[in-house]
Design an enzyme around this catalytic site. Sequence first.
Site, PDB file in Angstrom:
ATOM      1  N   ARG A 153      44.105  30.842  40.734  1.00 21.80           N
ATOM      2  CA  ARG A 153      45.069  31.919  39.975  1.00 21.80           C
ATOM      3  C   ARG A 153      46.679  31.410  40.413  1.00 21.80           C
ATOM      4  O   ARG A 153      47.409  32.103  40.487  1.00 21.80           O
ATOM      5  CB  ARG A 153      45.112  33.199  40.063  1.00 21.80           C
ATOM      6  CG  ARG A 153      44.216  33.710  41.483  1.00 21.80           C
ATOM      7  CD  ARG A 153      44.513  34.839  41.922  1.00 21.80           C
ATOM      8  NE  ARG A 153      43.717  35.857  41.210  1.00 21.80           N
ATOM      9  CZ  ARG A 153      43.208  37.079  41.867  1.00 21.80           C
ATOM     10  NH1 ARG A 153      43.330  37.003  43.316  1.00 21.80           N
ATOM     11  NH2 ARG A 153      42.727  37.923  40.991  1.00 21.80           N
ATOM     12  N   VAL A 154      46.709  30.224  40.690  1.00 20.84           N
ATOM     13  CA  VAL A 154      47.762  29.509  41.254  1.00 20.84           C
ATOM     14  C   VAL A 154      48.826  29.236  39.841  1.00 20.84           C
ATOM     15  O   VAL A 154      48.528  29.049  38.906  1.00 20.84           O
ATOM     16  CB  VAL A 154      47.547  28.062  41.900  1.00 20.84           C
ATOM     17  CG1 VAL A 154      47.075  28.383  43.280  1.00 20.84           C
ATOM     18  CG2 VAL A 154      46.992  27.022  41.070  1.00 20.84           C
ATOM     19  N   LYS A 205      39.251  36.751  36.145  1.00 19.20           N
ATOM     20  CA  LYS A 205      40.108  35.801  35.976  1.00 19.20           C
ATOM     21  C   LYS A 205      40.626  35.948  34.415  1.00 19.20           C
ATOM     22  O   LYS A 205      41.776  35.836  34.122  1.00 19.20           O
ATOM     23  CB  LYS A 205      39.487  34.517  35.915  1.00 19.20           C
ATOM     24  CG  LYS A 205      40.370  33.114  35.366  1.00 19.20           C
ATOM     25  CD  LYS A 205      41.271  32.710  36.143  1.00 19.20           C
ATOM     26  CE  LYS A 205      42.441  31.760  35.407  1.00 19.20           C
ATOM     27  NZ  LYS A 205      43.622  31.725  36.065  1.00 19.20           N
ATOM     28  N   ASN A 209      44.682  37.285  32.764  1.00 23.78           N
ATOM     29  CA  ASN A 209      45.772  36.954  31.661  1.00 23.78           C
ATOM     30  C   ASN A 209      45.748  37.442  30.592  1.00 23.78           C
ATOM     31  O   ASN A 209      46.666  37.777  29.685  1.00 23.78           O
ATOM     32  CB  ASN A 209      45.222  35.426  31.673  1.00 23.78           C
ATOM     33  CG  ASN A 209      45.533  34.568  32.477  1.00 23.78           C
ATOM     34  OD1 ASN A 209      46.735  34.656  33.221  1.00 23.78           O
ATOM     35  ND2 ASN A 209      44.688  33.408  32.910  1.00 23.78           N
ATOM     36  N   ARG A 245      57.505  56.026  35.488  1.00 25.73           N
ATOM     37  CA  ARG A 245      56.247  55.296  35.043  1.00 25.73           C
ATOM     38  C   ARG A 245      56.186  54.438  33.907  1.00 25.73           C
ATOM     39  O   ARG A 245      54.894  54.276  33.576  1.00 25.73           O
ATOM     40  CB  ARG A 245      55.076  56.537  35.279  1.00 25.73           C
ATOM     41  CG  ARG A 245      54.905  57.068  36.514  1.00 25.73           C
ATOM     42  CD  ARG A 245      54.285  58.545  36.414  1.00 25.73           C
ATOM     43  NE  ARG A 245      54.994  59.601  35.788  1.00 25.73           N
ATOM     44  CZ  ARG A 245      55.865  60.245  36.415  1.00 25.73           C
ATOM     45  NH1 ARG A 245      56.240  60.124  37.561  1.00 25.73           N
ATOM     46  NH2 ARG A 245      56.558  61.007  35.506  1.00 25.73           N
ATOM     47  N   CYS A 259      47.183  29.300  30.117  1.00 25.05           N
ATOM     48  CA  CYS A 259      46.144  30.412  30.503  1.00 25.05           C
ATOM     49  C   CYS A 259      46.198  31.496  29.647  1.00 25.05           C
ATOM     50  O   CYS A 259      45.180  31.911  29.222  1.00 25.05           O
ATOM     51  CB  CYS A 259      46.578  30.880  32.068  1.00 25.05           C
ATOM     52  SG  CYS A 259      45.998  29.518  32.936  1.00 25.05           S
ATOM     53  N   ARG A 328      52.795  23.003  26.949  1.00 25.31           N
ATOM     54  CA  ARG A 328      51.190  23.453  26.334  1.00 25.31           C
ATOM     55  C   ARG A 328      51.158  24.649  25.585  1.00 25.31           C
ATOM     56  O   ARG A 328      51.789  25.769  26.306  1.00 25.31           O
ATOM     57  CB  ARG A 328      50.474  23.305  27.365  1.00 25.31           C
ATOM     58  CG  ARG A 328      49.948  21.802  27.763  1.00 25.31           C
ATOM     59  CD  ARG A 328      49.283  21.855  28.940  1.00 25.31           C
ATOM     60  NE  ARG A 328      49.352  22.239  30.108  1.00 25.31           N
ATOM     61  CZ  ARG A 328      48.895  22.254  31.343  1.00 25.31           C
ATOM     62  NH1 ARG A 328      47.660  22.111  31.285  1.00 25.31           N
ATOM     63  NH2 ARG A 328      49.625  22.668  32.510  1.00 25.31           N
TER      64      ARG A 328
END
Length: 405
Positions: A153-154, A205, A209, A245, A259, A328
């Site tokens: 998750r970099v 993961k 996303n 909130r 991603c 991209r």
Amino acid sequence: MNNKPSVVMVGLGYIGLPTAALIAQNKTYVHGVDINPKVVETINKGQIHIIEPELDNAVAEAVKEGYLKADIKPVEADTYLIVVPTPFKGKNEPDISFVEAATKSVLPLLKEGDLYIIESTSPIGTTEKMMNFIYTERPELKDKLFMAYCPERVLPGNVMYELVYNDRVIGGIDEKSTEKAMAFYKEFIQGDLHKTNARTAEMCKLVENSSRDVQIAFANELSLICDKADVNVWELINLANKHPRVNILQPGCGVGGHCIAVDPYFIVSDYPMESQIIGKAREINNYKSFWCAEKIQTAKLEFELKHGRKPSIALMGLAFKPDIDDLRESPAKYIVQKVLQNVNNEEYYIVEPNIEYHNVFKLTNYQTAVEKADIIVILVGHKEFKKLNLPVNKVVLDFCGINKY
Ligand SMILES: NC(=O)c1ccc[n+]([C@@H]2O[C@H](COP(=O)([O-])OP(=O)(O)OC[C@H]3O[C@@H](n4cnc5c(N)ncnc54)[C@H](O)[C@@H]3O)[C@@H](O)[C@H]2O)c1
């Protein structure tokens, strides 16, 4: 390398190479594998084929000290990491053939006690699928391997730091695999390591996303409603966020990148009936880009009717998010392409301050473009654009709210 590698890293791209370099910096022997001979050649010279800060030094040092070697074929090791692409095939269906091919390449080398880890973003169940494949082909190894999934998750541009300090989610196909993989990552990661099973880690993961995509879709949907309702969406969100909130994200001209704009489809394609919101968010975010292109078209026609001549148009930004050079899946690029399909003697100035040259688009300096154009379209909220004093006597389509209200 004379020393026996402990780790085989299959796939030496944006994720595999930094990870290989990090493990090698930790004085563990890494045999990096890539099917692209140019990549192998470059790395073995101590150089890199991708742009990532601090990676060049890490690779140069690891190769020089003999802890990292690249090759087109794997060798025997104790741990095998699969970090190959997982693109789409057909209509937004994930293609795991690269993971299968990478697994096939290490299959004959596997022995009792080895650890096999997938890091590639994968559909739910991929690790189990690979386990079944491995045990079908090598039945003598049944239950004698450790297998796990650990997503990456970099953030590109900060990979060397985040690889070490981000938390990681690690899911084995069984408890002992999880423990073995935890012990492996503990050697070079300082973030917290969170244990789970393989399916949950795979889904984690995809959900990270998808969550972001859904939240951006909400903001984009509000921008469509506000346009019709004659309400300033930026002011609206700012005010709504005063609620303790509520935290609505900012709209833009769509969602891009490799991603957030991609991973939700990994869920939707396998669970189409159940993933209504996730699927709809993809549709909304894609539609927002189409809507922006239509708005530009309308502004062109209105200008022509009012002034009796064709306008000149500045299309500001091509990248998929502010202050990067990555195009991209970029909604801005899609919009520019779509607008250029309808060219009718108008003059266009295409701007992307983060790249010097593009093989399709002729780029113009951002200040010149703003000066010359009749219609200024903000497609990406780059820092250079935020500093501009946008002329009040020109038509401005600000899809990113750089002027807010
Ligand atoms: N780049 C990111 O920021 C990022 C972030 C999180 C997750 N991921 C995921 O990590 C995975 C890898 O992504 P990436 O950005 O490193 O991809 P990449 O395209 O940069 O690199 C993949 C490399 O694998 C090589 N390769 C392909 N098939 C191979 C095979 N069978 N054997 C050996 N090498 C092979 C390719 O030649 C390429 O060099 C993907 O699933 C991606 O979704 C990427």
